[in-house]
Design an enzyme around this catalytic site. Structure first.
Site, PDB file in Angstrom:
ATOM      1  CD  GLN A   1      35.471  52.981  36.553  1.00 44.83           C
ATOM      2  OE1 GLN A   1      36.562  52.474  36.301  1.00 44.83           O
ATOM      3  NE2 GLN A   1      34.889  53.836  35.745  1.00 44.83           N
TER       4      GLN A   1
ATOM      5  CD  GLN B   1      42.081  45.005  39.098  1.00 47.37           C
ATOM      6  OE1 GLN B   1      41.523  45.906  38.517  1.00 47.37           O
ATOM      7  NE2 GLN B   1      41.832  44.703  40.351  1.00 47.37           N
TER       8      GLN B   1
ATOM      9  CG  HIS C   1      38.070  43.895  33.727  1.00 45.59           C
ATOM     10  ND1 HIS C   1      39.066  43.847  34.668  1.00 45.59           N
ATOM     11  CD2 HIS C   1      37.089  44.676  34.263  1.00 45.59           C
ATOM     12  CE1 HIS C   1      38.708  44.548  35.727  1.00 45.59           C
ATOM     13  NE2 HIS C   1      37.524  45.070  35.505  1.00 45.59           N
TER      14      HIS C   1
ATOM     15  CB  SER D   1      36.545  45.935  38.605  1.00 44.08           C
ATOM     16  OG  SER D   1      37.360  46.661  37.705  1.00 44.08           O
ATOM     17  CG  LEU D   2      37.969  51.205  41.818  1.00 47.86           C
ATOM     18  CD1 LEU D   2      39.349  51.730  41.501  1.00 47.86           C
ATOM     19  CD2 LEU D   2      36.931  52.299  41.778  1.00 47.86           C
TER      20      LEU D   2
ATOM     21  NE  ARG E   1      42.471  49.430  37.912  1.00 43.61           N
ATOM     22  CZ  ARG E   1      41.157  49.231  37.773  1.00 43.61           C
ATOM     23  NH1 ARG E   1      40.313  50.247  37.906  1.00 43.61           N
ATOM     24  NH2 ARG E   1      40.679  48.025  37.500  1.00 43.61           N
TER      25      ARG E   1
END
Length: 323
Positions: free
Chosen positions: A18, A257, A208, A99-100, A124
């Site tokens: 993102q 994560q 996170h 991340s993503l 998510r």
């Protein structure tokens, strides 16, 4: 390595998360490569709305909604990867996602089916937003401060709330997240300790951070129903610099994560230590390429990005005899 300027083929692919999305992304590539539109069509079947139209026409606020941003970035990364493979691009020996982007890496290494991943990342995004009421979470980028000083600033600013370093992106570039009021205090505390800049990010989900533990539990229940396989790429790294070694390990890492920091700088260093010398960012934008440039400066290091036909052709040409 071949002569004549060809790239060393200890090749690693990295996938953005993102923040790299923008209205109009992949427009040029979608106009010349049918697989791009086909990939977004697959995602749209799962989502129940036209993801390509959202990415091309916006509005930006809708594309920036977490539960829509995540499928959009996953589809963009997978579409770019499919163009690369379709044009005969060499397979990497290592992958990582920010991340993503870890989900994108898992799809592109055949560990998770694309449509399944689209459904998972939509979920998510939903549970992340539901974990913290809109407007009550925040993230901020802190530039020019040492890790220890930022830790101290966060501890000082918490005052019974949550604010934590969550993205260790590059030396002197760390993202913090938590309760919005605590993040605001941490920005002031970081500036008082000498931070060069402190920028509030345009997101309301404190990714996170420990505020995401509840969302992670809900995500874990979803992941328990998902078919997960071992990646077909030798090394696929998690956000905390571990390698995926089992389906259950993949599920566990995707759960963790959500509430553990992204150690991007350490991930790139681990890939370098494993022999990677050419890093290709696969997806819209060059956010990771910019970060990677700040992490290590080595004469043998090549940092490239695939985002349109011209850049893909240039990287393929640079691969030369090694492709």
């Amino acid at each position: 390595m071949a002569n004549g300027g060809t790239l060393p083929m200890t090749l690693a692919f990295v996938f953005p998360g993102q923040g790299s999305q923008s209205v109009g992304m992949l427009a040029e590539l979608g106009a010349v490569e049918p697989v791009v539109r086909a990939t977004f069509a697959e995602a749209s079947e799962v989502l129940g709305y036209d993801l390509w139209a959202l990415c091309q026409d916006g509005p930006e606020a809708d594309l920036g909604s977490t539960e829509r941003t995540q499928p959009a970035m996953l589809a963009a990364g997978v579409a770019t990867w499919r163009v690369w493979v379709g044009r005969g691009g060499p397979r990497p020996v290592a992958m990582a996602g920010h991340s993503l982007g870890e989900y994108t890496a898992l799809v592109c290494s055949d560990a998770i089916d694309f449509k399944t991943a689209i459904d998972v990342v939509r979920f998510r995004g939903q549970v992340m937003q539901q974990a913290v009421p809109l407007g009550q979470g925040a993230m901020a980028a802190i530039l020019g401060l040492e890790d220890a000083d930022l830790d101290a600033a966060c501890r000082e600013a918490a005052q019974g709330e949550v604010v934590e370093p969550v993205n260790f992106n590059a030396p002197g570039q760390i993202v913090i997240a938590g309760n919005a009021t605590a993040v605001a205090r941490a920005i002031d505390a970081a500036k008082a300790r000498g931070a060069k800049r402190a920028v509030l990010l345009p997101v309301s989900v404190p990714s996170h951070s420990s505020l995401m533990v509840g969302a992670a539990e809900r995500l874990a229940a979803k992941l328990a129903t998902v078919d997960v396989r071992l990646p077909n790429v030798a090394d696929v790294y998690t956000v905390d610099v571990r390698k995926h070694t089992s389906p259950d390990g993949i599920r566990q890492s995707l759960k963790e994560q959500l509430f553990k920091p992204v150690r991007w700088a350490d991930t790139i260093r681990a890939m370098l230590a494993g022999g990677a010398t050419t890093f290709v960012e696969c997806g819209p934008g060059k956010v990771l390429t910019s970060l990677n440039r700040r992490i290590e400066r080595r004469p043998d290091l090549k940092l490239l990005a695939l985002e349109d036909s011209t850049s893909i052709a240039a990287v393929l040409a640079a691969c030369g005899d090694n492709a």
